[in-house]
Enzyme design. Sequence first.
Site, PDB file in Angstrom:
ATOM      1  N   HIS A  55       0.841  -1.207   0.000  1.00  9.04           N
ATOM      2  CA  HIS A  55       0.000   0.000   0.000  1.00  9.04           C
ATOM      3  C   HIS A  55       0.869   1.248   0.000  1.00  9.04           C
ATOM      4  O   HIS A  55       2.095   1.153   0.075  1.00  9.04           O
ATOM      5  CB  HIS A  55      -1.012  -0.020   1.151  1.00  9.04           C
ATOM      6  CG  HIS A  55      -0.446   0.057   2.533  1.00  9.04           C
ATOM      7  ND1 HIS A  55       0.399  -0.903   3.064  1.00  9.04           N
ATOM      8  CD2 HIS A  55      -0.603   0.991   3.519  1.00  9.04           C
ATOM      9  CE1 HIS A  55       0.713  -0.569   4.303  1.00  9.04           C
ATOM     10  NE2 HIS A  55       0.134   0.577   4.605  1.00  9.04           N
ATOM     11  N   HIS A  57       1.356   3.929   1.991  1.00  5.04           N
ATOM     12  CA  HIS A  57       1.903   4.671   3.125  1.00  5.04           C
ATOM     13  C   HIS A  57       3.427   4.775   3.045  1.00  5.04           C
ATOM     14  O   HIS A  57       4.101   3.873   2.543  1.00  5.04           O
ATOM     15  CB  HIS A  57       1.474   4.023   4.460  1.00  5.04           C
ATOM     16  CG  HIS A  57       0.057   4.334   4.820  1.00  5.04           C
ATOM     17  ND1 HIS A  57      -0.689   3.552   5.681  1.00  5.04           N
ATOM     18  CD2 HIS A  57      -0.769   5.352   4.440  1.00  5.04           C
ATOM     19  CE1 HIS A  57      -1.899   4.073   5.814  1.00  5.04           C
ATOM     20  NE2 HIS A  57      -1.971   5.161   5.066  1.00  5.04           N
ATOM     21  N   ASP A  59       5.823   4.491   5.121  1.00  6.90           N
ATOM     22  CA  ASP A  59       6.657   3.443   5.719  1.00  6.90           C
ATOM     23  C   ASP A  59       6.539   2.115   4.956  1.00  6.90           C
ATOM     24  O   ASP A  59       7.024   1.076   5.430  1.00  6.90           O
ATOM     25  CB  ASP A  59       6.319   3.254   7.211  1.00  6.90           C
ATOM     26  CG  ASP A  59       4.897   2.805   7.454  1.00  6.90           C
ATOM     27  OD1 ASP A  59       3.976   3.306   6.787  1.00  6.90           O
ATOM     28  OD2 ASP A  59       4.683   1.932   8.330  1.00  6.90           O
ATOM     29  N   HIS A  60       5.929   2.163   3.755  1.00  2.78           N
ATOM     30  CA  HIS A  60       5.821   0.969   2.906  1.00  2.78           C
ATOM     31  C   HIS A  60       6.315   1.220   1.478  1.00  2.78           C
ATOM     32  O   HIS A  60       6.820   0.308   0.835  1.00  2.78           O
ATOM     33  CB  HIS A  60       4.371   0.455   2.892  1.00  2.78           C
ATOM     34  CG  HIS A  60       3.930   0.036   4.259  1.00  2.78           C
ATOM     35  ND1 HIS A  60       3.947  -1.275   4.675  1.00  2.78           N
ATOM     36  CD2 HIS A  60       3.538   0.768   5.327  1.00  2.78           C
ATOM     37  CE1 HIS A  60       3.570  -1.320   5.954  1.00  2.78           C
ATOM     38  NE2 HIS A  60       3.319  -0.092   6.362  1.00  2.78           N
ATOM     39  N   HIS A 113      -7.578  -0.728   5.712  1.00  2.00           N
ATOM     40  CA  HIS A 113      -6.540   0.176   6.238  1.00  2.00           C
ATOM     41  C   HIS A 113      -6.352   1.329   5.240  1.00  2.00           C
ATOM     42  O   HIS A 113      -6.377   2.500   5.615  1.00  2.00           O
ATOM     43  CB  HIS A 113      -5.259  -0.624   6.428  1.00  2.00           C
ATOM     44  CG  HIS A 113      -4.073   0.164   6.875  1.00  2.00           C
ATOM     45  ND1 HIS A 113      -3.991   0.740   8.111  1.00  2.00           N
ATOM     46  CD2 HIS A 113      -2.895   0.444   6.241  1.00  2.00           C
ATOM     47  CE1 HIS A 113      -2.813   1.363   8.229  1.00  2.00           C
ATOM     48  NE2 HIS A 113      -2.141   1.199   7.107  1.00  2.00           N
ATOM     49  N   ASP A 132      -0.128  -3.926   6.201  1.00  3.05           N
ATOM     50  CA  ASP A 132      -0.807  -3.455   7.413  1.00  3.05           C
ATOM     51  C   ASP A 132      -2.270  -3.896   7.451  1.00  3.05           C
ATOM     52  O   ASP A 132      -3.091  -3.280   8.137  1.00  3.05           O
ATOM     53  CB  ASP A 132      -0.769  -1.920   7.492  1.00  3.05           C
ATOM     54  CG  ASP A 132       0.613  -1.370   7.808  1.00  3.05           C
ATOM     55  OD1 ASP A 132       1.523  -2.164   8.098  1.00  3.05           O
ATOM     56  OD2 ASP A 132       0.769  -0.140   7.759  1.00  3.05           O
ATOM     57  N   HIS A 170       4.586  -4.802  10.921  1.00  2.00           N
ATOM     58  CA  HIS A 170       4.949  -4.088  12.153  1.00  2.00           C
ATOM     59  C   HIS A 170       5.059  -5.041  13.340  1.00  2.00           C
ATOM     60  O   HIS A 170       4.327  -6.027  13.419  1.00  2.00           O
ATOM     61  CB  HIS A 170       3.895  -3.022  12.507  1.00  2.00           C
ATOM     62  CG  HIS A 170       3.890  -1.840  11.585  1.00  2.00           C
ATOM     63  ND1 HIS A 170       4.705  -0.749  11.771  1.00  2.00           N
ATOM     64  CD2 HIS A 170       3.162  -1.593  10.465  1.00  2.00           C
ATOM     65  CE1 HIS A 170       4.474   0.139  10.803  1.00  2.00           C
ATOM     66  NE2 HIS A 170       3.538  -0.344   9.997  1.00  2.00           N
TER      67      HIS A 170
HETATM   68 FE    FE Z   1       2.683   0.674   8.205  1.00  2.00          FE
HETATM   69 ZN    ZN Z   2       0.022   1.563   6.590  1.00  2.00          ZN
END
Ligand code: FE
Ligand code: ZN
Length: 254
Positions: A55, A57, A59-60, A113, A132, A170
């Site tokens: 996805h 985001h 941090d991805h 999410h 996530d 995570h």
């Molecule tokens: Fe994340």
């Molecule tokens: Zn995420």
Amino acid sequence: MLEVHQIPCLSDNYGYLIHDTDSDLTASIDTPEVGPINAALAQRGWSLTHILNTHHHFDHAGGNLELKQKWDCTIVGSRSDADRIPGIDIEVDDGDSFTFGSHQAQVFNVSGHTIGHIAYYFDQADALFCGDALFALGCGRLFEGTPEQMWHSLSKFIALPDSTAVYCAHEYTQSNALFALSVEPENQALVARSKEIDQLRAKGLPTVPSLIGLEKATNPFLRPASLDLQRNVGLEGAELVNVFAETRRRKDHF
Ligand code: FE
Ligand code: ZN
């Protein structure tokens, strides 16, 4: 064979490198942090050929462009979220399968999410990379989707074999366990797992990957059919999607 190498990134993310020994292809599942990913590649002597994004985001997908520039790798991501996946080359969506050397990854759309969140399931390797969408003892917060969408997404994971390894993105398991125990304290498998998690974390060890069978037995977001959970959230006999929605709502305020 599909080798999986887990890489701690940022404060609590996990990146993953997957390497097909037959074809010598290597993919990074998401790109949470460029430095540790490049260090892991160097340590293994692998060249990055693919990025498989779950996805959009940061941090991805935040390391996509820097890694693509260095490695000239092919970026695979969600067709319905292509505008938000930097450098995307191949668009995939629910029901597609993606060939990675001698392996096939099935793609699931697991929106909730985010809208357009996808997961990659390697059935021969018994491995699920779910970003996530699903966590050990948890699930992603509903930033963009509805509880109905998320429950539909989680149902796809419930249908997988119990032996499937769950590589989530995570290390949230210890705090997830506190919430899980608050809504299903009667669950002895959960009580036992929670103790194991505390022991692992006390030694600084990861609690990830998990297994689908273990998640089905202990993760409250996969357990709206549990009569104890239903009673504890005040929804005895309710529709499963409503039990899920109430459990997710309580976690948001926990
Ligand atoms: Fe994340
Ligand atoms: Zn995420």
